[in-house]
Design a protein around this motif. Structure first.
Motif, PDB file in Angstrom:
ATOM      1  N   ASN A  73       0.824  -1.212   0.000  1.00 30.05           N
ATOM      2  CA  ASN A  73       0.000   0.000   0.000  1.00 30.05           C
ATOM      3  C   ASN A  73       0.860   1.265   0.000  1.00 30.05           C
ATOM      4  N   TRP A  74       1.999   1.237   0.689  1.00 33.26           N
ATOM      5  CA  TRP A  74       2.881   2.403   0.666  1.00 33.26           C
ATOM      6  C   TRP A  74       3.519   2.580  -0.712  1.00 33.26           C
ATOM      7  N   GLN A  75       3.920   1.498  -1.333  1.00 34.65           N
ATOM      8  CA  GLN A  75       4.469   1.595  -2.693  1.00 34.65           C
ATOM      9  C   GLN A  75       3.437   2.152  -3.656  1.00 34.65           C
ATOM     10  N   THR A  76       2.202   1.734  -3.498  1.00 36.72           N
ATOM     11  CA  THR A  76       1.132   2.238  -4.357  1.00 36.72           C
ATOM     12  C   THR A  76       0.920   3.728  -4.147  1.00 36.72           C
ATOM     13  N   PHE A  77       0.931   4.160  -2.887  1.00 33.65           N
ATOM     14  CA  PHE A  77       0.740   5.577  -2.594  1.00 33.65           C
ATOM     15  C   PHE A  77       1.825   6.425  -3.248  1.00 33.65           C
ATOM     16  N   TRP A  78       3.087   6.029  -3.098  1.00 32.24           N
ATOM     17  CA  TRP A  78       4.158   6.826  -3.687  1.00 32.24           C
ATOM     18  C   TRP A  78       4.146   6.750  -5.211  1.00 32.24           C
TER      19      TRP A  78
END
Length: 418
Positions: A119-124
């Protein structure tokens, strides 16, 4: 528009267009995967009443992303395309930030099973994509296109028809591209193995003790003395270790005995029917599945059925459909991952997935070859011939798209194309 601006526009369109096309395509080729992902999110946020919308939302999202990507890449209806991209990212950028903070579902599903992101990779990733999208939106009135309005609408209509037909085919049959760990040719034990020196999960254990009516938390290295009374404990995952692609393939019989090793170590053909949910299964081809079971039994090939349904549902199904095979229990998510069909059929030999079908495509008994490997090779020879034709068609379409991309000029519009 000077040369630098034209180059910035071209780079922005390539980045945004290709990312949106890829994202829409991998969702469109596996619409049931998108459906399951929406369902996971609805359940995680305790709005299970919305699960009925999951399939429609999956189709809508893949179509929107693919068409917007084509529009931006080929500069079709630039005002509409850039607005659509901006609206999508205005929704999903803050949403993925919330998902990154709360982590209700570990895999965001933004690129389906083709590319797994946290989810963090997707956000960035969304933050990076937002930059060229905002840039294109603010200069959208300066994006000229030599095609007429009708030609631009025709291009977007073609893109819509393509992705919708692809999704329809994948639901009716099986996905044309299989990105999951149970694709044909997979040796299942390899997918379950841990490499040597693979990192393990790191956990933090917290122990709660009480004394004189007061509770206090302790770590593993500073446990209290015997005057304290144990109350509870909890374990927190600090760092995720290596997880094999196939990590949840477990089969048990109705008595709870493990059957996994017996299936994977069997040296002959094992035919397996998958019903992830018997109550939701499409049973119009059940008679043919029963014929397969009889054929396999008569020819010395074990035939099993895997389901996540309850014993009550299994007995009800047996009374209604009269199958001549036994049911074994497997996790529902695992079954949905193994095959995108309910029901579907697969052949396993020596632990390797030899072939699989949606029940809609199951060969008739009279068409079967005694050697099921020969049957599968013949099937893929026919498919290869069809895919060769499809490849020529897509190559021609790509050539036309590249020609149109080169033909377009970025200059002030003489008139409003929208």
């Amino acid at each position: 528009m000077n040369k630098l601006q034209r180059n910035l526009v071209l780079i922005s369109r390539l980045i945004v267009g290709l990312v949106f096309i890829y994202s829409g395509f991998v969702k469109g080729v596996d619409p049931l995967g998108s459906t399951y992902k929406f369902t996971d999110y609805f359940n995680a946020f305790h709005i299970s009443w919305a699960t009925g919308l999951a399939f429609g939302l999956g189709i809508l999202l893949s179509t929107a992303e693919f068409v917007i990507g084509v529009a931006i890449l080929l500069n079709l209806k630039p005002k509409l395309g850039t607005l659509g991209a901006l609206l999508l990212m205005a929704v999903f950028t803050p949403l993925t930030f919330i998902l990154a903070l709360t982590n209700p579902v570990h895999d965001c599903g933004c690129f389906g099973d083709a590319l797994i992101l946290t989810n963090w990779q997707t956000f960035w990733k969304n933050i990076v994509i937002d930059i060229p999208i905002v840039y294109l939106f603010f200069i959208r009135k300066r994006l000229a296109n030599q095609l007429s309005g009708y030609e631009q609408w025709a291009g977007m209509t073609f893109a819509s028809a393509f992705i919708l037909l692809l999704s329809w085919y994948s639901v009716k049959h099986l996905p044309l591209l299989d990105f999951r760990p149970y694709k044909i040719g997979t040796y299942i034990p390899d997918g379950m193995a841990f490499p040597e020196n693979a990192p393990a999960d790191e956990w933090k254990s917290i122990f709660i003790y009480s004394k004189d009516g007061k509770e206090q938390e302790f770590g593993l290295n500073n446990l209290p003395d015997s005057t304290w009374s144990f109350v509870d404990s909890r374990h927190i995952l600090v760092k995720k270790g290596y997880e094999p692609p196939i990590h949840d393939f477990t089969i048990t019989n109705r008595d709870g005995e493990d059957f996994t090793d017996q299936l994977l170590s069997s040296s002959g053909y094992n035919v397996v029917a998958v019903y992830y949910n018997l109550e939701k299964a499409d049973l119009k081809n059940q008679d043919q599945i029963n014929q397969w079971a009889d054929y396999c039994t008569a020819n010395g090939m074990p035939f099993y059925a895997l389901t996540a349904s309850t014993d009550v549902a299994i007995e009800k199904f047996k009374n209604q459909s009269g199958p001549g095979f036994e049911f074994y229990a497997t996790d529902e998510i695992t079954l949905k991952t193994i095959i995108r069909a309910n029901p579907g059929v697969l052949i396993i030999k020596d632990g390797t997935i030899v072939d699989k079908w949606n029940a809609n495509d199951l060969p008739k008994i009279e068409e079967l070859h005694p050697n099921l490997m020969h049957q599968s090779l013949l099937k893929y020879k026919k498919q290869a011939d069809k895919y060769y034709i499809y490849t020529l068609i897509l190559a021609g379409s790509l050539f036309i798209a590249i020609y149109l991309l080169i033909r377009m000029k970025w200059k002030p519009l003489p008139q409003n194309n929208d």
